[in-house]
Design a protein around this motif. Structure first.
Motif, PDB file in Angstrom:
ATOM      1  N   LYS A  44      36.750  48.157  38.646  1.00 17.97           N
ATOM      2  CA  LYS A  44      38.213  48.151  38.668  1.00 17.97           C
ATOM      3  C   LYS A  44      38.752  48.445  40.067  1.00 17.97           C
ATOM      4  CE  LYS A  44      41.728  47.533  35.957  1.00 17.97           C
ATOM      5  NZ  LYS A  44      41.990  46.222  35.394  1.00 17.97           N
ATOM      6  N   ASP A  45      38.044  49.285  40.815  1.00 20.92           N
ATOM      7  CA  ASP A  45      38.472  49.594  42.181  1.00 20.92           C
ATOM      8  C   ASP A  45      38.474  48.349  43.061  1.00 20.92           C
ATOM      9  OD1 ASP A  45      38.781  52.250  41.516  1.00 20.92           O
ATOM     10  OD2 ASP A  45      36.889  52.889  42.430  1.00 20.92           O
ATOM     11  N   ARG A  46      37.555  47.440  42.821  1.00 27.25           N
ATOM     12  CA  ARG A  46      37.445  46.225  43.634  1.00 27.25           C
ATOM     13  C   ARG A  46      38.210  45.056  43.022  1.00 27.25           C
ATOM     14  NH1 ARG A  46      38.246  42.425  45.911  1.00 27.25           N
ATOM     15  NH2 ARG A  46      36.835  41.027  47.013  1.00 27.25           N
ATOM     16  N   TYR A  47      38.188  44.950  41.715  1.00 30.62           N
ATOM     17  CA  TYR A  47      38.825  43.836  41.005  1.00 30.62           C
ATOM     18  C   TYR A  47      39.905  44.389  40.086  1.00 30.62           C
ATOM     19  CZ  TYR A  47      34.705  41.287  42.593  1.00 30.62           C
ATOM     20  OH  TYR A  47      33.716  40.729  43.364  1.00 30.62           O
ATOM     21  N   ARG A  48      41.087  44.554  40.598  1.00 30.41           N
ATOM     22  CA  ARG A  48      42.185  45.162  39.839  1.00 30.41           C
ATOM     23  C   ARG A  48      42.514  44.395  38.563  1.00 30.41           C
ATOM     24  NH1 ARG A  48      42.661  50.027  41.620  1.00 30.41           N
ATOM     25  NH2 ARG A  48      42.969  50.250  43.843  1.00 30.41           N
ATOM     26  N   SER A  49      42.326  43.063  38.589  1.00 31.92           N
ATOM     27  CA  SER A  49      42.675  42.262  37.415  1.00 31.92           C
ATOM     28  C   SER A  49      41.526  42.134  36.411  1.00 31.92           C
ATOM     29  CB  SER A  49      43.142  40.866  37.841  1.00 31.92           C
ATOM     30  OG  SER A  49      42.085  40.166  38.464  1.00 31.92           O
ATOM     31  N   ALA A  50      40.398  42.743  36.701  1.00 34.60           N
ATOM     32  CA  ALA A  50      39.268  42.686  35.761  1.00 34.60           C
ATOM     33  C   ALA A  50      39.677  43.367  34.447  1.00 34.60           C
ATOM     34  CB  ALA A  50      38.042  43.370  36.347  1.00 34.60           C
TER      35      ALA A  50
END
Length: 99
Positions: A44-50
């Motif tokens: 989530k820290d890297r891919y906010r839309s995950a």
């Protein structure tokens, strides 16, 4: 992370009309291989839309949200299994927790 399977991604971007997914999927794969996803928050820290949909399935938006990539993550072994890649319409037809 050990990412399984590049072939699934390659087969997808080689389909007619889906070559626009090649570079975004290659970029995702390269990043995922270098990543150390020990828990969901690191994703989530890297891919906010995950999106986390249960049973360790993570949904990534690919190519400006044109495609959806479903990955099963085994955090304890550092392995990510590609379970599905497709359009939103194709995604809507699957049981995301069952793939």
């Amino acid at each position: 992370m050990r990412v399984i399977a590049l072939r699934t991604l390659r087969d997808f971007w080689n389909k007619d009309g889906r070559n626009d997914a090649e570079q975004p999927l290659k970029a995702w794969y390269a990043e995922a291989k270098k990543a150390e996803w020990k828990e969901p928050q690191r994703i989530k820290d890297r891919y906010r839309s995950a999106s986390f949909v249960g049973k360790n399935r993570v949904v990534f938006n690919i190519a400006g949200n044109k495609y959806r990539l479903v990955v099963f993550v085994k955090y304890e072994t550092g392995t990510a299994y590609v379970r599905f890649i497709g359009t939103h319409a194709e995604y809507d037809k699957i049981d995301v927790k069952g793939v």
